[in-house]
Design an enzyme around this catalytic site. Sequence first.
Site, PDB file in Angstrom:
ATOM      1  N   CYS A  99      78.813  55.132  27.485  1.00 13.61           N
ATOM      2  CA  CYS A  99      79.022  55.323  28.921  1.00 13.61           C
ATOM      3  C   CYS A  99      78.382  54.160  29.671  1.00 13.61           C
ATOM      4  O   CYS A  99      77.255  53.769  29.356  1.00 13.61           O
ATOM      5  CB  CYS A  99      78.389  56.644  29.359  1.00 13.61           C
ATOM      6  SG  CYS A  99      78.564  56.994  31.116  1.00 13.61           S
ATOM      7  N   HIS A 136      85.771  62.897  29.658  1.00 14.10           N
ATOM      8  CA  HIS A 136      84.496  62.229  29.921  1.00 14.10           C
ATOM      9  C   HIS A 136      84.340  61.952  31.424  1.00 14.10           C
ATOM     10  O   HIS A 136      83.287  62.239  32.009  1.00 14.10           O
ATOM     11  CB  HIS A 136      84.464  60.915  29.118  1.00 14.10           C
ATOM     12  CG  HIS A 136      83.266  60.065  29.346  1.00 14.10           C
ATOM     13  ND1 HIS A 136      82.325  59.836  28.366  1.00 14.10           N
ATOM     14  CD2 HIS A 136      82.846  59.361  30.436  1.00 14.10           C
ATOM     15  CE1 HIS A 136      81.379  59.030  28.857  1.00 14.10           C
ATOM     16  NE2 HIS A 136      81.682  58.731  30.099  1.00 14.10           N
ATOM     17  N   GLU A 137      85.395  61.419  32.038  1.00 18.04           N
ATOM     18  CA  GLU A 137      85.311  61.078  33.462  1.00 18.04           C
ATOM     19  C   GLU A 137      85.264  62.325  34.346  1.00 18.04           C
ATOM     20  O   GLU A 137      84.547  62.345  35.353  1.00 18.04           O
ATOM     21  CB  GLU A 137      86.461  60.158  33.868  1.00 18.04           C
ATOM     22  CG  GLU A 137      86.522  58.830  33.113  1.00 18.04           C
ATOM     23  CD  GLU A 137      85.227  58.042  33.084  1.00 18.04           C
ATOM     24  OE1 GLU A 137      84.395  58.180  34.006  1.00 18.04           O
ATOM     25  OE2 GLU A 137      85.024  57.272  32.124  1.00 18.04           O
ATOM     26  N   HIS A 174      81.822  63.504  34.643  1.00 18.20           N
ATOM     27  CA  HIS A 174      81.057  62.792  35.683  1.00 18.20           C
ATOM     28  C   HIS A 174      81.245  63.450  37.049  1.00 18.20           C
ATOM     29  O   HIS A 174      80.297  63.547  37.826  1.00 18.20           O
ATOM     30  CB  HIS A 174      81.490  61.325  35.778  1.00 18.20           C
ATOM     31  CG  HIS A 174      80.854  60.429  34.776  1.00 18.20           C
ATOM     32  ND1 HIS A 174      79.495  60.217  34.709  1.00 18.20           N
ATOM     33  CD2 HIS A 174      81.397  59.667  33.786  1.00 18.20           C
ATOM     34  CE1 HIS A 174      79.222  59.374  33.732  1.00 18.20           C
ATOM     35  NE2 HIS A 174      80.364  59.026  33.154  1.00 18.20           N
TER      36      HIS A 174
END
Length: 153
Positions: A87, A129-130, A133
Amino acid sequence: MIREIRKVGDPILKTKAKKVEKIDEKVKELARDMIETMKFCNGVGLAAPQVGESLRIIVVDYEDNPIVLINPEIIEMSGEELDYEGCLSVPGVEVPVKRAERIVFKAQDLDGRTKKYRAKGLLARVVQHEVDHLDGMLILDRAVEETLKTEEK
């Protein structure tokens, strides 16, 4: 404009991002900056909180073609896959993370149209993954501990 990547420890990375209510010139400029920043950093994805903006916007690099996803929402997940992830906000670290192999998600484009997408493999992993966030989660929060090994002497 290339923006500074926020690093682990920055409170914005642990905060749930706000829904984009209106896709105006400011949002479009942010999306352009995010694409430029992602490319400059050799990333495959980037979320708005990583550049200091608490908005539900991600960009992903799909076959060298950046895609802007506004208010993304994963609606189906299937399969399971364990792989290492890095990341830009956690430099120098790779951890094993379990993700769905295949996902269906919806998001708005820069014209405000809602589209439905299917993804598998790396693209599915990057989108998950995003989206993490946007929900204030980092790979460190998802690391699969039983696969982390320490060297014993």
